[in-house]
Design a protein around this motif. Structure first.
Motif, PDB file in Angstrom:
ATOM      1  N   UNK B  31      -1.757 -47.650  37.910  1.00  0.00           N
ATOM      2  CA  UNK B  31      -0.541 -47.667  38.721  1.00  0.00           C
ATOM      3  C   UNK B  31      -0.494 -46.399  39.562  1.00  0.00           C
ATOM      4  N   UNK B  32      -0.050 -46.537  40.805  1.00  0.00           N
ATOM      5  CA  UNK B  32      -0.032 -45.401  41.725  1.00  0.00           C
ATOM      6  C   UNK B  32      -1.239 -45.392  42.646  1.00  0.00           C
ATOM      7  N   UNK B  33      -2.277 -46.163  42.284  1.00  0.00           N
ATOM      8  CA  UNK B  33      -3.462 -46.276  43.143  1.00  0.00           C
ATOM      9  C   UNK B  33      -3.192 -47.277  44.264  1.00  0.00           C
ATOM     10  N   UNK B 146      -0.114 -49.858  44.161  1.00  0.00           N
ATOM     11  CA  UNK B 146       0.186 -50.643  42.960  1.00  0.00           C
ATOM     12  C   UNK B 146       1.245 -49.895  42.149  1.00  0.00           C
ATOM     13  N   UNK B 147       2.409 -50.551  41.955  1.00  0.00           N
ATOM     14  CA  UNK B 147       3.479 -49.898  41.191  1.00  0.00           C
ATOM     15  C   UNK B 147       3.493 -50.314  39.737  1.00  0.00           C
ATOM     16  N   UNK B 148       3.219 -51.578  39.488  1.00  0.00           N
ATOM     17  CA  UNK B 148       3.229 -52.030  38.098  1.00  0.00           C
ATOM     18  C   UNK B 148       2.132 -53.050  37.851  1.00  0.00           C
ATOM     19  N   UNK B 149       1.517 -52.945  36.698  1.00  0.00           N
ATOM     20  CA  UNK B 149       0.560 -53.947  36.237  1.00  0.00           C
ATOM     21  C   UNK B 149       1.076 -54.433  34.894  1.00  0.00           C
ATOM     22  N   UNK B 173      11.782 -47.631  43.747  1.00  0.00           N
ATOM     23  CA  UNK B 173      10.695 -48.314  43.013  1.00  0.00           C
ATOM     24  C   UNK B 173      10.498 -47.813  41.593  1.00  0.00           C
ATOM     25  N   UNK B 174      11.038 -46.631  41.265  1.00  0.00           N
ATOM     26  CA  UNK B 174      10.882 -46.138  39.882  1.00  0.00           C
ATOM     27  C   UNK B 174      11.509 -47.096  38.870  1.00  0.00           C
ATOM     28  N   UNK B 175      12.494 -47.871  39.355  1.00  0.00           N
ATOM     29  CA  UNK B 175      13.157 -48.833  38.464  1.00  0.00           C
ATOM     30  C   UNK B 175      12.155 -49.852  37.907  1.00  0.00           C
ATOM     31  N   UNK B 176      11.043 -50.037  38.610  1.00  0.00           N
ATOM     32  CA  UNK B 176      10.053 -51.035  38.163  1.00  0.00           C
ATOM     33  C   UNK B 176       9.429 -50.691  36.817  1.00  0.00           C
TER      34      UNK B 176
END
Lengths: 113, 179
Positions: B31-33, B146-149, B173-176
């Motif tokens: 995540x973050x990539x 990518x924020x969440x997997x 987006x941190x809520x994700x």
């Protein structure tokens, strides 16, 4: 006699080649009993996050392997369950081979205390 | 000499065959990539480059018809896709069935209309995305990050999930992370 020797000599390399090929192919087949040690490595990588290192689940609603929960089914039933998933359990078909999954099942069966 | 060459060729073939079921899986995406620039093969629509879909949030669900939890969550994903404006959020499916016809038939039968693509040999799912189990869902930001997997089934129609996605669309987006 000489003719027979020549024929044998002529075919020896081909026989050798086919024998080697057969041996290599057989070596690649998943034969032998499940390997709980290998299963343990796969468990740590794929299952531990939800099912816990010692089989005590990290989430509610999951079986406690340390008490043998969920393990009364046959290896084949568990194999199908892990391959195709059900409910909270995701599916591993195409990602873990049947041999890998059977190794994991063998390992999980060792977690019962 | 000819036999020696054939022998070498056959040995090489045997070694390759023995390695067939031992290919290492790709590393999982972090995540973050930046999400990789995938070319997706359409199941029921033209192929697409995922980079061409930037500018809105993407929910990419990787699924198969033989996967129980995948089948269970598709209806929820369909509702999710219809709930949001397509300029804000789009749901995409990536099916990994060997036979795309089976997937097409299933989608038709279940009245699933969001965009679906096919990855029959799991090259994208296993080798490029490093997926470890199905279903797996990627939540990708409008800039391609990518924020969440998320591995496993989710109820995509629950109010908490919808709230979190709305917060992401509105710049939080941190809520994700709570998904």
């Amino acid at each position: 006699m000489v003719m027979k020797k020549m024929v044998i000599k002529q075919h020896t390399p081909a026989v050798l080649m086919w024998t080697l090929l057969l041996c290599c192919c057989l070596a690649a087949l998943p034969v032998g009993a499940a390997d709980p040690q290998q299963g343990g490595k796969l468990y740590a990588k794929n299952c531990k996050n939800c099912h816990g290192a010692s089989g005590i689940a990290q989430m509610p609603g999951l079986p406690d392997f340390s008490r043998g929960q969920g393990l009364l089914s046959s290896d084949n039933d568990l194999l199908q369950f892990i391959r195709n998933g059900r409910g909270m359990m995701p599916a591993y078909r195409g990602l873990l081979s049947d041999r890998d999954i059977l190794d994991v099942i063998a390992y999980v069966r060792t977690l019962r205390r | 000499m000819i036999y020696a060459r054939r022998l070498c060729g056959l040995l090489l073939l045997a070694i390759l065959l023995s390695a067939c079921d031992q290919a290492p899986p790709g590393d999982a995406l972090s995540e973050g990539q930046l999400f990789p620039p995938l070319r997706l093969t359409g199941l029921d629509r033209p192929d697409v480059d995922i980079d061409d879909l930037r500018g809105r949030w993407l929910v990419l669900n990787v699924w198969a018809t033989w996967c129980g939890p995948c089948r269970e969550e598709l209806a929820g994903l369909q509702q999710l896709d219809q709930l949001f404006d397509e300029h804000e959020l789009r749901v995409l499916g990536l099916n990994v069935d060997d036979d795309p016809h089976i997937a097409r038939e299933f989608l038709y039968d279940q009245a699933i209309s969001f965009a679906n693509y096919s990855d029959p040999n799991m090259f994208i799912a296993r080798d490029l995305l490093g997926i470890r189990a199905f279903p797996d869902t990627f939540v990708i930001a409008p800039d391609g990050t990518l924020w969440r997997s998320i591995t496993g089934e989710r109820d995509w129609t629950s109010s908490s999930v919808i709230d979190v996605l709305r917060q992401a669309i509105n710049g939080q987006p941190d809520a994700l992370q709570s998904l």
